[in-house]
Design a protein around this motif. Structure first.
Motif, PDB file in Angstrom:
ATOM      1  N   GLU A 255       0.840  -1.196   0.000  1.00 22.75           N
ATOM      2  CA  GLU A 255       0.000   0.000   0.000  1.00 22.75           C
ATOM      3  C   GLU A 255       0.870   1.239   0.000  1.00 22.75           C
ATOM      4  OE1 GLU A 255      -2.682   1.703   3.423  1.00 22.75           O
ATOM      5  OE2 GLU A 255      -3.797   0.112   2.396  1.00 22.75           O
ATOM      6  N   ALA A 256       0.579   2.168  -0.913  1.00 23.52           N
ATOM      7  CA  ALA A 256       1.368   3.396  -0.996  1.00 23.52           C
ATOM      8  C   ALA A 256       1.213   4.219   0.274  1.00 23.52           C
ATOM      9  CB  ALA A 256       0.940   4.220  -2.204  1.00 23.52           C
ATOM     10  N   GLU A 257       2.316   4.592   0.866  1.00 27.14           N
ATOM     11  CA  GLU A 257       2.329   5.468   2.031  1.00 27.14           C
ATOM     12  C   GLU A 257       2.610   6.878   1.517  1.00 27.14           C
ATOM     13  OE1 GLU A 257       1.915   4.707   5.225  1.00 27.14           O
ATOM     14  OE2 GLU A 257       1.915   2.507   5.187  1.00 27.14           O
ATOM     15  N   LEU A 258       1.574   7.733   1.495  1.00 25.54           N
ATOM     16  CA  LEU A 258       1.687   9.010   0.806  1.00 25.54           C
ATOM     17  C   LEU A 258       2.730   9.933   1.412  1.00 25.54           C
ATOM     18  CD1 LEU A 258      -1.991   9.900  -0.132  1.00 25.54           C
ATOM     19  CD2 LEU A 258      -0.229   8.793  -1.504  1.00 25.54           C
ATOM     20  N   GLU A 259       2.791   9.975   2.732  1.00 25.79           N
ATOM     21  CA  GLU A 259       3.774  10.858   3.360  1.00 25.79           C
ATOM     22  C   GLU A 259       5.192  10.383   3.053  1.00 25.79           C
ATOM     23  OE1 GLU A 259       4.673  13.057   7.618  1.00 25.79           O
ATOM     24  OE2 GLU A 259       3.344  11.323   7.580  1.00 25.79           O
ATOM     25  N   VAL A 260       5.399   9.080   3.090  1.00 31.95           N
ATOM     26  CA  VAL A 260       6.710   8.519   2.772  1.00 31.95           C
ATOM     27  C   VAL A 260       7.032   8.743   1.299  1.00 31.95           C
ATOM     28  CG1 VAL A 260       8.094   6.404   2.699  1.00 31.95           C
ATOM     29  CG2 VAL A 260       6.532   6.811   4.608  1.00 31.95           C
ATOM     30  N   LEU A 261       6.034   8.567   0.436  1.00 34.21           N
ATOM     31  CA  LEU A 261       6.225   8.811  -0.991  1.00 34.21           C
ATOM     32  C   LEU A 261       6.652  10.257  -1.237  1.00 34.21           C
ATOM     33  CD1 LEU A 261       5.965   8.044  -4.014  1.00 34.21           C
ATOM     34  CD2 LEU A 261       3.552   8.707  -3.850  1.00 34.21           C
ATOM     35  N   PHE A 262       5.961  11.190  -0.602  1.00 39.56           N
ATOM     36  CA  PHE A 262       6.294  12.607  -0.773  1.00 39.56           C
ATOM     37  C   PHE A 262       7.725  12.879  -0.314  1.00 39.56           C
ATOM     38  CE2 PHE A 262       6.481  16.957   0.916  1.00 39.56           C
ATOM     39  CZ  PHE A 262       6.160  17.669  -0.224  1.00 39.56           C
ATOM     40  N   ASN A 263       8.102  12.316   0.827  1.00 37.90           N
ATOM     41  CA  ASN A 263       9.464  12.499   1.325  1.00 37.90           C
ATOM     42  C   ASN A 263      10.487  11.874   0.381  1.00 37.90           C
ATOM     43  OD1 ASN A 263       8.453  13.805   3.572  1.00 37.90           O
ATOM     44  ND2 ASN A 263       8.473  11.975   4.858  1.00 37.90           N
ATOM     45  N   ALA A 264      10.120  10.717  -0.189  1.00 39.29           N
ATOM     46  CA  ALA A 264      11.029  10.035  -1.116  1.00 39.29           C
ATOM     47  C   ALA A 264      11.243  10.868  -2.378  1.00 39.29           C
ATOM     48  CB  ALA A 264      10.470   8.659  -1.473  1.00 39.29           C
ATOM     49  N   ILE A 265      10.162  11.454  -2.902  1.00 39.54           N
ATOM     50  CA  ILE A 265      10.268  12.294  -4.095  1.00 39.54           C
ATOM     51  C   ILE A 265      11.118  13.526  -3.794  1.00 39.54           C
ATOM     52  CG2 ILE A 265       8.967  13.729  -5.716  1.00 39.54           C
ATOM     53  CD1 ILE A 265       6.621  11.726  -5.299  1.00 39.54           C
ATOM     54  N   SER A 266      10.916  14.115  -2.627  1.00 44.26           N
ATOM     55  CA  SER A 266      11.686  15.303  -2.248  1.00 44.26           C
ATOM     56  C   SER A 266      13.172  14.989  -2.108  1.00 44.26           C
ATOM     57  CB  SER A 266      11.147  15.875  -0.926  1.00 44.26           C
ATOM     58  OG  SER A 266       9.792  16.253  -1.047  1.00 44.26           O
ATOM     59  N   ALA A 267      13.483  13.787  -1.583  1.00 47.62           N
ATOM     60  CA  ALA A 267      14.875  13.423  -1.314  1.00 47.62           C
ATOM     61  C   ALA A 267      15.573  12.812  -2.522  1.00 47.62           C
ATOM     62  CB  ALA A 267      14.936  12.439  -0.134  1.00 47.62           C
ATOM     63  N   ASN A 268      14.816  12.109  -3.367  1.00 53.46           N
ATOM     64  CA  ASN A 268      15.433  11.369  -4.467  1.00 53.46           C
ATOM     65  C   ASN A 268      14.520  11.409  -5.688  1.00 53.46           C
ATOM     66  OD1 ASN A 268      16.991   9.704  -6.076  1.00 53.46           O
ATOM     67  ND2 ASN A 268      16.583   7.829  -4.912  1.00 53.46           N
ATOM     68  N   GLN A 269      14.274  12.609  -6.184  1.00 54.54           N
ATOM     69  CA  GLN A 269      13.371  12.774  -7.324  1.00 54.54           C
ATOM     70  C   GLN A 269      13.839  11.995  -8.549  1.00 54.54           C
ATOM     71  OE1 GLN A 269      12.888  16.852  -8.575  1.00 54.54           O
ATOM     72  NE2 GLN A 269      11.979  16.261 -10.540  1.00 54.54           N
ATOM     73  N   GLN A 270      15.117  12.077  -8.845  1.00 56.74           N
ATOM     74  CA  GLN A 270      15.636  11.410 -10.035  1.00 56.74           C
ATOM     75  C   GLN A 270      15.464   9.901  -9.944  1.00 56.74           C
ATOM     76  OE1 GLN A 270      19.658  12.444 -11.048  1.00 56.74           O
ATOM     77  NE2 GLN A 270      19.801  10.940 -12.704  1.00 56.74           N
ATOM     78  N   GLY A 271      15.786   9.322  -8.791  1.00 53.48           N
ATOM     79  CA  GLY A 271      15.665   7.883  -8.641  1.00 53.48           C
ATOM     80  C   GLY A 271      14.225   7.409  -8.742  1.00 53.48           C
ATOM     81  N   ILE A 272      13.301   8.153  -8.132  1.00 53.85           N
ATOM     82  CA  ILE A 272      11.889   7.786  -8.210  1.00 53.85           C
ATOM     83  C   ILE A 272      11.395   7.869  -9.635  1.00 53.85           C
ATOM     84  CG2 ILE A 272       9.558   8.448  -7.495  1.00 53.85           C
ATOM     85  CD1 ILE A 272      11.067   7.169  -5.228  1.00 53.85           C
ATOM     86  N   MET A 273      11.716   8.961 -10.344  1.00 53.58           N
ATOM     87  CA  MET A 273      11.226   9.139 -11.702  1.00 53.58           C
ATOM     88  C   MET A 273      11.821   8.116 -12.654  1.00 53.58           C
ATOM     89  SD  MET A 273       8.995  11.310 -11.313  1.00 53.58           S
ATOM     90  CE  MET A 273       8.536  11.245 -13.041  1.00 53.58           C
ATOM     91  N   GLU A 274      13.053   7.694 -12.440  1.00 51.08           N
ATOM     92  CA  GLU A 274      13.648   6.662 -13.287  1.00 51.08           C
ATOM     93  C   GLU A 274      12.859   5.360 -13.191  1.00 51.08           C
ATOM     94  OE1 GLU A 274      16.076   6.559 -15.516  1.00 51.08           O
ATOM     95  OE2 GLU A 274      16.319   8.732 -15.367  1.00 51.08           O
ATOM     96  N   THR A 275      12.330   5.083 -12.012  1.00 50.48           N
ATOM     97  CA  THR A 275      11.538   3.866 -11.821  1.00 50.48           C
ATOM     98  C   THR A 275      10.303   3.873 -12.711  1.00 50.48           C
ATOM     99  OG1 THR A 275      12.288   3.715  -9.525  1.00 50.48           O
ATOM    100  CG2 THR A 275      10.330   2.451 -10.105  1.00 50.48           C
ATOM    101  N   PHE A 276       9.686   5.031 -12.891  1.00 51.22           N
ATOM    102  CA  PHE A 276       8.461   5.125 -13.689  1.00 51.22           C
ATOM    103  C   PHE A 276       8.740   5.155 -15.179  1.00 51.22           C
ATOM    104  CE2 PHE A 276       7.024   6.288  -9.532  1.00 51.22           C
ATOM    105  CZ  PHE A 276       5.728   5.785  -9.470  1.00 51.22           C
ATOM    106  N   LYS A 277       9.983   5.375 -15.549  1.00 49.45           N
ATOM    107  CA  LYS A 277      10.346   5.341 -16.973  1.00 49.45           C
ATOM    108  C   LYS A 277      10.595   3.923 -17.459  1.00 49.45           C
ATOM    109  CE  LYS A 277      12.494   9.935 -16.971  1.00 49.45           C
ATOM    110  NZ  LYS A 277      13.769  10.689 -17.116  1.00 49.45           N
ATOM    111  N   SER A 278      10.866   3.011 -16.514  1.00 47.23           N
ATOM    112  CA  SER A 278      11.209   1.649 -16.926  1.00 47.23           C
ATOM    113  C   SER A 278       9.962   0.844 -17.263  1.00 47.23           C
ATOM    114  CB  SER A 278      11.961   0.961 -15.777  1.00 47.23           C
ATOM    115  OG  SER A 278      11.162   0.914 -14.615  1.00 47.23           O
TER     116      SER A 278
END
Length: 278
Positions: A255-278
């Motif tokens: 289950e997506a944890e929204l607060e954790v997701l937001f923190n993850a995007i803020s801390a590692n935007q490039q890594g998160i976005m690379e995941t969605f490109k694959s």
């Protein structure tokens, strides 16, 4: 459908807020506009309702340019600002005065929601606490039954039970044709209410994904001990242990944890976005 194309906007020309901003939000979904304070969330909402005009580009709702502020468009949008004033009149008189602006207003719904929030129609609005005012305005907005409902920080001022009521009411009262935008920096308050997560940072859309796609691409793992997750994109300490965000290589269910997701995007935007490109 909400479409923003090549939007430019600034308060001071030397410091543009939005440059060539593009965003499409599907009808019939609850969209969360997330971001830290000062990132442009409220300005974006004011542009969406025609309260501000773009310097260039277009904002269209159901193919109608919002900047024209036509009656047909405005009466189909309810907007609750974070900061607002209420007149010194009773709830019943407020409803009598303002409901005619919304052709689909449902008086049965407002009465039911007032009972849910334990608000008396005879009460005078300016005697209410901040939380009571917010509950009334949320109830009024839902009763308007507009196709588009836009909330700016709707849970500010609400106590914990009222935040839970807010989530339940949206889930229970909305129809499939209604589209909701909720702008907030209090990510935790939204629970699993959202269909789409849009993250705004420094005037740019840095993330825009549906919850189903998020849970397909990312794995949220909780542990009461520190794990060695070599492909973790982000981790943080939580009560009782740690939580990790990593690529969902095995297509596991989490289950997506929204607060954790937001923190993850803020801390590692490039890594998160690379995941969605694959």
């Amino acid at each position: 459908m909400i479409r923003i194309e090549n939007l430019d906007f600034w308060y001071h020309k030397k410091k543009p807020l939005f440059q060539q901003l593009r965003l499409k939000l599907e009808t019939g979904k609850i969209h969360g506009i997330l971001g830290k304070n000062g990132t442009g969330k409220t300005t974006l909402l004011k542009l969406l309702i025609g309260g501000l005009s773009p310097k260039s580009g277009t904002i269209k709702i159901d193919d109608q340019d919002v900047s024209n502020r036509s009656v047909g468009t405005l009466q189909n949008i309810f907007f609750l600002a974070e900061d607002y004033q209420v007149p010194s009149i009773s709830i019943s008189n407020y409803v009598k005065a303002y409901s005619p602006f919304y052709p689909q207003f449902n008086h049965d719904v407002i009465q039911r929601l007032l009972r849910t929030f334990e608000l008396s129609p005879k009460s005078t609005l300016n005697t209410f606490s901040l939380g009571q005012k917010k509950k009334f305005m949320i109830a009024f907005g839902i009763a308007c039954q507009t196709d588009y409902i836009i909330f700016d920080e709707p849970t500010n001022g609400l106590d914990i039970p009222s935040k839970s009521q807010f989530r339940k009411l949206l889930a229970a009262e909305l129809t499939d044709k209604q589209t909701v935008l909720i702008s907030t920096h209090q990510v935790r308050d939204l629970g699993q209410l959202l269909d789409t997560v849009v993250v705004l940072d420094e005037g740019s859309i840095i993330f825009n994904q549906g919850i189903q796609q998020i849970e397909k691409q990312l794995l949220f793992t909780k542990s009461n001990t520190a794990l060695e997750i070599t492909d973790a994109l982000y981790s943080e300490k939580i009560l009782g242990g740690h939580i990790y965000v990593s690529p969902n290589v095995q297509q596991a269910i989490s289950e997506a944890e929204l607060e954790v997701l937001f923190n993850a995007i803020s801390a590692n935007q490039q890594g998160i976005m690379e995941t969605f490109k694959s």
